[in-house]
Scaffold this active site. Structure first.
Site, PDB file in Angstrom:
ATOM      1  N   CYS A  42       0.762  -1.244   0.000  1.00 44.72           N
ATOM      2  CA  CYS A  42       0.000   0.000   0.000  1.00 44.72           C
ATOM      3  C   CYS A  42       0.795   1.298   0.000  1.00 44.72           C
ATOM      4  CB  CYS A  42      -0.994  -0.005   1.155  1.00 44.72           C
ATOM      5  SG  CYS A  42      -0.329  -0.583   2.711  1.00 44.72           S
ATOM      6  N   HIS A  75      -1.774   6.574   5.504  1.00 45.05           N
ATOM      7  CA  HIS A  75      -0.594   5.692   5.465  1.00 45.05           C
ATOM      8  C   HIS A  75       0.607   6.308   4.752  1.00 45.05           C
ATOM      9  CE1 HIS A  75       0.758   1.192   5.450  1.00 45.05           C
ATOM     10  NE2 HIS A  75       1.269   1.908   6.449  1.00 45.05           N
TER      11      HIS A  75
END
Length: 447
Positions: A67, A139
């Site tokens: 990710c 993130h």
């Protein structure tokens, strides 16, 4: 005055409203987990609507098989290795910070973020007077200096880390992840539902001005927690990966519900015609997903780890129901969104992605492109390059494999011995790309 009105008639495009842009990014979403991609056991009518009313890519790739680097590739429009991000932030990774001329280990698993010297898509769209909002999993840095509101977004609501309990909004080590802007906030409810509601509110609040909305869902990343089950125990390190296809199905369908809410609000406000909506995933699916007909899954450079769904709908500009085999990659969306917004000023750093619109609006054949991937960790070293139908994989430094994806999408038949010239050419190009990437100055290194 009459001359002025005549000029308006001749040049209406100069006075057309700037288009809105919505990018919905799922997490760990299986290539075959949409109805429009052949899925039979999960209902995704709203996401499928994007394909029916727009363009479906069959050969779209994530910048990375995990990710954080894919998100960095989108946000910067460049190969993520250029800013030192090759693997996901968090536990079980090697993280280093440059101090003067030395690389110093970063012991805080939540300590690093997208380097502050990088210019984001939101910062560039702000130059074209766009309202910007991000709602979901960030993130790209937990500390305040990395917060989306410090990186060009007017609004942010979501969880800063790579994953957290969907109900308690806490990482399994106890770190609280939910923020409204810079402020830690307590909210009751399932995370995907909270994001869906906030996304719709942003559209409503900015209906009179051009907006860019980035909706990076945590779903369907672990922990595997179903919606409408608030009694679910708090996630632990041991329970993180426990789940089922049924739970995964419910999580996907709650994403689809949110897409339907977004499309309905655009319809209600009569914004749909002039809004580009894109749906994709940050990497391939994991344990409960369906990546068929691809081989393998997330965290590998096989097709199942990097090839992802991508759908684009813009009724005023894009063809309806088109399926394209044009190769494209996440960082292309950065350049595409800038082109859509009319941002023409040179990027502070050259973009590696391209504007996809000219390749999908006409009847031209797909343009051959070359993409690269790398995992360079102590426990996994993989490299890959795709050029046209050919894909070369070095799986573990000792095995060279060559596949023709046009005839072997499942990567089952190694053709390296039959085409040593193609194999040698791809190996040389991959080596040259690595040399260029590794020569780039960077502030951090995560792998």
């Amino acid at each position: 005055m009459r001359t002025f009105f005549f000029f308006l008639l001749l040049c209406p495009a100069l006075f057309a409203a700037q288009p809105n842009i919505v990018f919905i990014l799922a997490d760990d979403f299986g290539y075959g987990d949409l109805g429009c991609m052949g899925c039979k056991d999960i209902a995704t009518p709203n996401i499928d609507r994007l394909a029916a009313e727009g363009v479906k890519f069959t050969d779209f790739y994530a910048n990375a098989p995990v990710c954080t680097p894919t998100r960095a590739g989108f946000i910067t429009g460049r190969w993520q290795q250029r800013c030192g991000i090759e693997f996901a932030f968090g536990y079980q990774v090697e993280q280093f910070r440059r101090v003067k001329d030395a690389w110093v280990p970063e012991p805080d698993i939540h300590g690093l973020g997208l380097p502050l010297g990088e210019t984001t898509i939101a910062q560039r769209l702000k130059t074209a007077n766009y309202a910007t909002g991000a709602f979901g999993k960030w993130h790209l840095g937990y500390k305040d200096e990395y917060n989306p509101t410090k990186r060009g977004f007017d609004e942010y609501f979501g969880e800063l880390l790579g994953h957290a309990d969907y109900y308690k909004h806490t990482y399994y080590d106890g770190t609280y992840a939910l923020r409204d802007g810079l402020e830690p906030v307590k909210r009751e409810g399932y995370f995907t539902d909270l994001i869906n509601d906030r996304a719709v509110k942003f559209i409503r609040d900015h209906k009179s001005a051009p907006f860019f909305m980035y909706v990076p869902h945590l779903a369907v990343h672990s922990p595997f927690e179903a919606p409408d089950a608030p009694e679910t125990p708090m996630v632990t390190k041991e329970s993180m990966l426990k789940g089922s296809r049924a739970i995964y199905k419910a999580m996907v369908e709650r994403i689809d519900l949110g897409v339907g809410m977004i499309l309905a609000e655009l319809d209600t406000l009569k914004l749909a015609e002039n809004t580009l909506v894109v749906f994709s995933s940050d990497n391939g699916g994991e344990r409960y997903s369906r990546n068929s007909p691809l081989f393998h899954h997330k965290a590998t450079v096989w097709e199942g780890g990097i090839r992802v769904p991508c759908l684009m709908r813009w009724p005023g500009k894009l063809p309806k129901g088109k399926v394209t085999s044009q190769m494209a990659i996440t960082m292309d969306l950065h350049a595409t969104f800038l082109a859509v917004a009319g941002v023409t000023a040179p990027a502070p750093k050259p973009l590696d992605g391209i504007n996809l619109l000219p390749l999908i609006t006409g009847d031209s054949k797909p343009v051959e492109r070359t993409f690269f991937w790398r995992i360079d960790r102590s426990n996994r070293k993989q490299r890959a390059i795709r050029q046209g139908p050919w894909k070369y994989i070095n799986d573990g430094n000792s095995m060279d494999l060559l596949f023709n994806l046009d005839s072997d999408i499942g990567e089952r038949t190694d053709l390296g011995y039959q085409h040593p010239d193609i194999l040698a050419d791809l190996k040389a190009k991959l080596k040259a790309w690595e040399a260029e990437i590794d020569a780039t100055e960077r502030e951090i290194w995560v792998r």
